[in-house]
Design an enzyme around this catalytic site. Structure first.
Site, PDB file in Angstrom:
ATOM      1  N   CYS A  23       0.801  -1.121   0.147  1.00 56.67           N
ATOM      2  CA  CYS A  23      -0.014  -0.067  -0.070  1.00 56.67           C
ATOM      3  C   CYS A  23       0.863   1.174   0.103  1.00 56.67           C
ATOM      4  CB  CYS A  23      -0.825  -0.176   1.400  1.00 56.67           C
ATOM      5  SG  CYS A  23       0.045   0.151   2.752  1.00 56.67           S
ATOM      6  N   CYS A 107       2.570   5.836   8.985  1.00 57.10           N
ATOM      7  CA  CYS A 107       1.629   6.116   7.790  1.00 57.10           C
ATOM      8  C   CYS A 107       0.785   7.172   8.111  1.00 57.10           C
ATOM      9  CB  CYS A 107       0.748   4.633   7.559  1.00 57.10           C
ATOM     10  SG  CYS A 107      -0.419   5.223   6.273  1.00 57.10           S
ATOM     11  N   HIS A 135      -0.982  -4.609  19.276  1.00 61.42           N
ATOM     12  CA  HIS A 135      -0.494  -4.435  17.810  1.00 61.42           C
ATOM     13  C   HIS A 135       0.001  -3.401  18.052  1.00 61.42           C
ATOM     14  CE1 HIS A 135      -0.618  -3.349  13.833  1.00 61.42           C
ATOM     15  NE2 HIS A 135      -0.719  -4.378  13.519  1.00 61.42           N
ATOM     16  N   GLU A 137       0.220  -0.554  16.378  1.00 64.44           N
ATOM     17  CA  GLU A 137      -0.648   0.787  16.023  1.00 64.44           C
ATOM     18  C   GLU A 137      -1.391   0.915  17.224  1.00 64.44           C
ATOM     19  OE1 GLU A 137      -2.888   0.244  12.242  1.00 64.44           O
ATOM     20  OE2 GLU A 137      -4.116   1.988  13.083  1.00 64.44           O
ATOM     21  N   SER A 233       1.093  -9.747  10.612  1.00 61.23           N
ATOM     22  CA  SER A 233       0.458  -8.721  10.019  1.00 61.23           C
ATOM     23  C   SER A 233      -1.028  -8.619  10.028  1.00 61.23           C
ATOM     24  CB  SER A 233       0.914  -8.929   8.358  1.00 61.23           C
ATOM     25  OG  SER A 233      -0.004  -8.185   7.564  1.00 61.23           O
TER      26      SER A 233
HETATM   27  S1  SF4 Z   1      -2.701   2.496   7.408  1.00 58.83           S
HETATM   28 FE1  SF4 Z   1      -1.164   0.552   7.117  1.00 58.83          FE
HETATM   29  S2  SF4 Z   1      -2.475  -0.693   5.570  1.00 58.83           S
HETATM   30 FE2  SF4 Z   1      -3.365   1.232   5.500  1.00 58.83          FE
HETATM   31  S3  SF4 Z   1      -2.134   2.443   3.973  1.00 58.83           S
HETATM   32 FE3  SF4 Z   1      -1.195   2.752   5.705  1.00 58.83          FE
HETATM   33  S4  SF4 Z   1       0.435   1.265   6.193  1.00 58.83           S
HETATM   34 FE4  SF4 Z   1      -0.865   0.664   4.594  1.00 58.83          FE
END
Ligand code: SF4
Length: 318
Positions: A23, A107, A135, A137, A233
């Site tokens: 992505c 991200c 996780h 995140e 993942s």
């Molecule tokens: S949130 Fe995670 S899966 Fe979604 S675009 Fe960003 S890096 Fe990719």
């Protein structure tokens, strides 16, 4: 006597889901490490796996990246990159305090959730965060707000039982969840707390939902589905789940060597996809392994074209 003819390989139709694999956030995070190596020279330290893929991590290690769990493993005179999953606020604060050079590869779609969380706390709300315990995140997002101001909800059962203040509630979600499971959890929260504030736009990211939709599109035609991705993942695990729920036996594999040929059997059609942190090279590797045993016909099942790109941090491109 004529030579005996070799047994012809059985036919196999492989439906390759699209979109699949990298992505925009993963692409950006990998580029950040590569650019940091160019800019600062090796070694560049990376806190946690930059993305959840061993192949990607090994390649970057070969280029001079050193992966560590915590900042105290980073020498004062070397730069450090934070992973795509995001970090608690305390991490850049510590880096600043030590005078470290750091580059944040979080991200932008995860950062967006971080900013939403901050705003909701400023409004005096308590946040119910839908995600998976442990996780990175989730740890990063909890680290954006004061302790006790956010409660984790993993399942519908959690949503039905969670004890929180009855008013001034809001919910947010991890970016890489199952679209269907999350809808059920949100439904349960709304049933209990009709006034709960929903995010302005979907927190599950475009890449996660597009990859799940692409699997749903091919699943009815598949007898088996192979998902290329790491066992840690989140978005890859969800792809296998989506297919299983549609009655298609699925396996998450890291590489071609992980294919369980007995499980695969001799189907006429299988699906192939890859999580957002799995490079296309591994898709081709799996495809080549299939070709060694089958007479393969490849079909790309294009579902939703993706054109998303994210800007690189200014300090690496100027
Ligand atoms: S949130 Fe995670 S899966 Fe979604 S675009 Fe960003 S890096 Fe990719």
């Amino acid at each position: 006597m004529p030579e005996p003819k070799p047994n012809p390989k059985p036919s196999l139709r492989v439906l390759i889901a699209a979109p699949r694999g990298f992505c925009a956030g993963v692409d950006r995070a990998i580029q950040i490490v590569e650019l940091a190596l160019e800019r600062f020279g090796a070694p560049v330290y990376v806190r946690h796996e930059i993305v959840h893929n061993r192949f990607v991590v090994e390649r970057l290690k070969g280029m001079g990246a050193i992966f560590v769990d915590e900042l105290d493993e980073v020498p004062d005179d070397r730069p450090v990159v934070f992973s795509a999953h995001g970090v608690p606020k305390a991490v850049p604060a510590e880096a600043q305090g030590r005078g470290l050079t750091y580059v944040d590869a979080t991200c932008p779609l995860v950062s967006k959730v971080h900013r939403q969380a901050e705003r909701l706390i400023e409004e005096g709300r308590h946040i119910l965060f839908i995600g998976h315990a442990g996780h990175p995140e989730v740890i990063g997002t909890f680290g954006q707000v004061p302790a006790g101001s956010m409660t984790l909800v993993e399942t519908v059962e959690d949503a039905e039982a969670v004890e929180v203040p009855p008013s001034n509630l809001a919910f947010l979600t991890q970016t890489t969840l199952s679209v269907d499971d999350t809808a059920a959890v949100v439904g349960a929260l709304k049933a209990r707390f009709p006034e709960i504030r929903a995010p302005r736009s979907e927190d599950i990211c475009y890449a996660t939902s597009n990859r799940q939709a692409a699997v749903k599109a091919i699943a009815p035609e598949c007898e088996r589905l192979l998902v290329i991705g790491a066992p840690n993942s989140s978005n890859s695990l969800r792809l296998a789940e989506v297919a299983e729920r549609m009655g298609v036996s699925s396996r998450l594999i890291e590489r071609a060597a992980d294919i369980d040929w007995d499980w695969l059997g001799q189907p006429s059609t299988i699906g192939l996809t890859a999580g957002a942190s799995a490079p296309e090279l591994l898709v081709r590797e799996v495809f080549d392994a299939l070709r060694e045993r089958f007479d393969v016909t490849e079909e790309i099942a294009d579902h939703t074209p993706e054109r998303m790109t994210f800007k690189l941090p200014r300090e690496l491109v100027t």
